[in-house]
Write a protein that holds these residues in place. Structure first.
Motif, PDB file in Angstrom:
ATOM      1  N   ILE A 130       0.861  -1.185   0.000  1.00  0.00           N
ATOM      2  CA  ILE A 130       0.000   0.000   0.000  1.00  0.00           C
ATOM      3  C   ILE A 130       0.895   1.231   0.000  1.00  0.00           C
ATOM      4  CG2 ILE A 130      -1.761   1.287   1.265  1.00  0.00           C
ATOM      5  CD1 ILE A 130      -2.657  -1.375   2.474  1.00  0.00           C
ATOM      6  N   PRO A 131       0.671   2.171  -0.907  1.00  0.00           N
ATOM      7  CA  PRO A 131       1.556   3.347  -0.968  1.00  0.00           C
ATOM      8  C   PRO A 131       1.394   4.248   0.243  1.00  0.00           C
ATOM      9  CG  PRO A 131      -0.305   3.632  -2.443  1.00  0.00           C
ATOM     10  CD  PRO A 131      -0.390   2.235  -1.926  1.00  0.00           C
ATOM     11  N   GLN A 132       2.484   4.962   0.576  1.00  0.00           N
ATOM     12  CA  GLN A 132       2.399   5.940   1.658  1.00  0.00           C
ATOM     13  C   GLN A 132       1.530   7.135   1.254  1.00  0.00           C
ATOM     14  OE1 GLN A 132       5.326   4.355   1.090  1.00  0.00           O
ATOM     15  NE2 GLN A 132       5.556   3.320   3.060  1.00  0.00           N
ATOM     16  N   SER A 133       1.539   7.445  -0.032  1.00  0.00           N
ATOM     17  CA  SER A 133       0.693   8.543  -0.518  1.00  0.00           C
ATOM     18  C   SER A 133       0.331   8.273  -1.966  1.00  0.00           C
ATOM     19  CB  SER A 133       1.417   9.891  -0.390  1.00  0.00           C
ATOM     20  OG  SER A 133       2.596   9.920  -1.191  1.00  0.00           O
ATOM     21  N   GLY A 134      -0.706   8.937  -2.418  1.00  0.00           N
ATOM     22  CA  GLY A 134      -1.149   8.767  -3.787  1.00  0.00           C
ATOM     23  C   GLY A 134      -2.257   7.731  -3.913  1.00  0.00           C
ATOM     24  N   THR A 135      -2.750   7.553  -5.123  1.00  0.00           N
ATOM     25  CA  THR A 135      -3.884   6.677  -5.390  1.00  0.00           C
ATOM     26  C   THR A 135      -3.582   5.743  -6.546  1.00  0.00           C
ATOM     27  OG1 THR A 135      -5.347   8.495  -4.730  1.00  0.00           O
ATOM     28  CG2 THR A 135      -6.368   6.629  -5.860  1.00  0.00           C
ATOM     29  N   ILE A 136      -3.984   4.487  -6.385  1.00  0.00           N
ATOM     30  CA  ILE A 136      -3.844   3.482  -7.441  1.00  0.00           C
ATOM     31  C   ILE A 136      -5.227   2.925  -7.736  1.00  0.00           C
ATOM     32  CG2 ILE A 136      -2.809   1.282  -8.127  1.00  0.00           C
ATOM     33  CD1 ILE A 136      -0.608   1.821  -6.050  1.00  0.00           C
ATOM     34  N   ARG A 137      -5.558   2.842  -9.028  1.00  0.00           N
ATOM     35  CA  ARG A 137      -6.800   2.221  -9.448  1.00  0.00           C
ATOM     36  C   ARG A 137      -6.490   1.186 -10.526  1.00  0.00           C
ATOM     37  NH1 ARG A 137      -8.392   3.901  -5.457  1.00  0.00           N
ATOM     38  NH2 ARG A 137     -10.114   5.347  -5.015  1.00  0.00           N
ATOM     39  N   ILE A 138      -7.041  -0.006 -10.346  1.00  0.00           N
ATOM     40  CA  ILE A 138      -6.946  -1.061 -11.348  1.00  0.00           C
ATOM     41  C   ILE A 138      -8.368  -1.303 -11.846  1.00  0.00           C
ATOM     42  CG2 ILE A 138      -6.144  -3.377 -11.883  1.00  0.00           C
ATOM     43  CD1 ILE A 138      -3.944  -1.504 -10.816  1.00  0.00           C
ATOM     44  N   MET A 139      -8.624  -0.942 -13.094  1.00  0.00           N
ATOM     45  CA  MET A 139      -9.957  -1.029 -13.664  1.00  0.00           C
ATOM     46  C   MET A 139     -10.974  -0.274 -12.810  1.00  0.00           C
ATOM     47  SD  MET A 139      -9.920  -4.970 -15.039  1.00  0.00           S
ATOM     48  CE  MET A 139     -11.389  -4.694 -16.018  1.00  0.00           C
ATOM     49  N   GLY A 140     -10.550   0.903 -12.332  1.00  0.00           N
ATOM     50  CA  GLY A 140     -11.434   1.771 -11.575  1.00  0.00           C
ATOM     51  C   GLY A 140     -11.582   1.430 -10.112  1.00  0.00           C
TER      52      GLY A 140
END
Length: 254
Positions: free
Chosen positions: A60-70
């Motif tokens: 899990i990132p310390q900051s920022g956002t990840i989306r896989i297929m929304g």
């Protein structure tokens, strides 16, 4: 913050990840669209493995956002078929190739005995990868190239929408490589494929976009890669040789 487009296959926005106080990936943003074929390249220690684990939801990132297929990675895990570079198993364990491929169905149709659908999906995946004749062989008794195709069959058995492969040609000999590329080209008609590879001939001939990772990220179209881009990414004297107009259509770095 700008909202992430749900139509993107993979979307990183201002993602930073660190082990302790040392950032491995810092403020990275990129998108891969549905239907894209892309390859992650970069020097050892540049963050490629960390990026894979973030896509799979293992980190899990310390900051920022990840989306896989929304969706957040933990909610899209079953839509990503992962093919690791190495697979460790106990050679004394009597696991057949079919048993191994069926593991790709875990978590998709409930728990307990495998269903008819599970077996049909596993058999279809084995046929696609041309390993159906190995169904009753033990995993310990097949070659490295065969094992690589079995690993992909296991990922395909789960009916993924994204196939993520780490160094897919690392155990494939020269005689098998052309056939292997043909198999991957056919798979790309069915799903989006993201690879990690040091095989630059594979990169140039199989993908449209390249994700250059070295703490930060830069995206290139394959044909736009230059000597300067590789020198900046890897350091040292590297020369990209494009053989697209030569017999065999290959490319590599010297």
């Amino acid at each position: 913050m700008v909202s992430l487009p749900e139509e993107a296959l993979i979307c990183f926005e201002k993602v930073t990840f660190a082990y302790g106080k040392d950032p491995v990936l810092e403020d990275i943003s990129f998108e891969i669209q549905v239907g894209d074929s892309a390859c992650i390249i970069g020097p050892n220690g540049g963050g490629k493995t960390t990026m894979i684990k973030l896509i799979l939801g293992q980190l899990i990132p310390q900051s920022g956002t990840i989306r896989i297929m929304g969706k957040a990675p933990k909610y899209s895990a079953l839509q990503v078929g992962y093919v690791p570079q190495h697979f460790q198993f106990d050679p004394s364990f009597p696991m057949t190739v079919l048993d191994f491929v069926l593991m790709g169905r875990l978590g998709r149709t409930g728990w307990g005995r495998y269903t008819r659908l599970d077996r049909e999906s596993a058999e279809k995946a084995m046929y696609e990868m041309d390993v159906q004749n190995l169904a009753t062989f033990r995993m310990s008794n097949i070659s490295g190239g065969q094992r690589q195709r079995v690993l992909i069959a296991r990922a395909l058995a789960g009916d993924p929408e994204i196939l993520l492969m780490d160094e897919p040609t690392s155990h494939v000999d020269a005689a098998m490589e052309t056939r292997f590329r043909e198999l991957l080209s056919r798979l790309h008609l069915q799903m989006s494929i993201l690879t990690v590879s040091h095989d630059h001939g594979f990169v140039s001939s199989m993908v449209k976009r390249v994700i250059c990772v070295n703490r930060t990220v830069v995206l290139h179209d394959t044909e736009s890669l230059t000597n300067e881009a590789f020198q900046k990414l890897y350091g040292g004297e590297l020369r990209w040789v494009n053989h697209d107009h030569c017999p065999g259509g290959d490319a590599h770095v010297h």
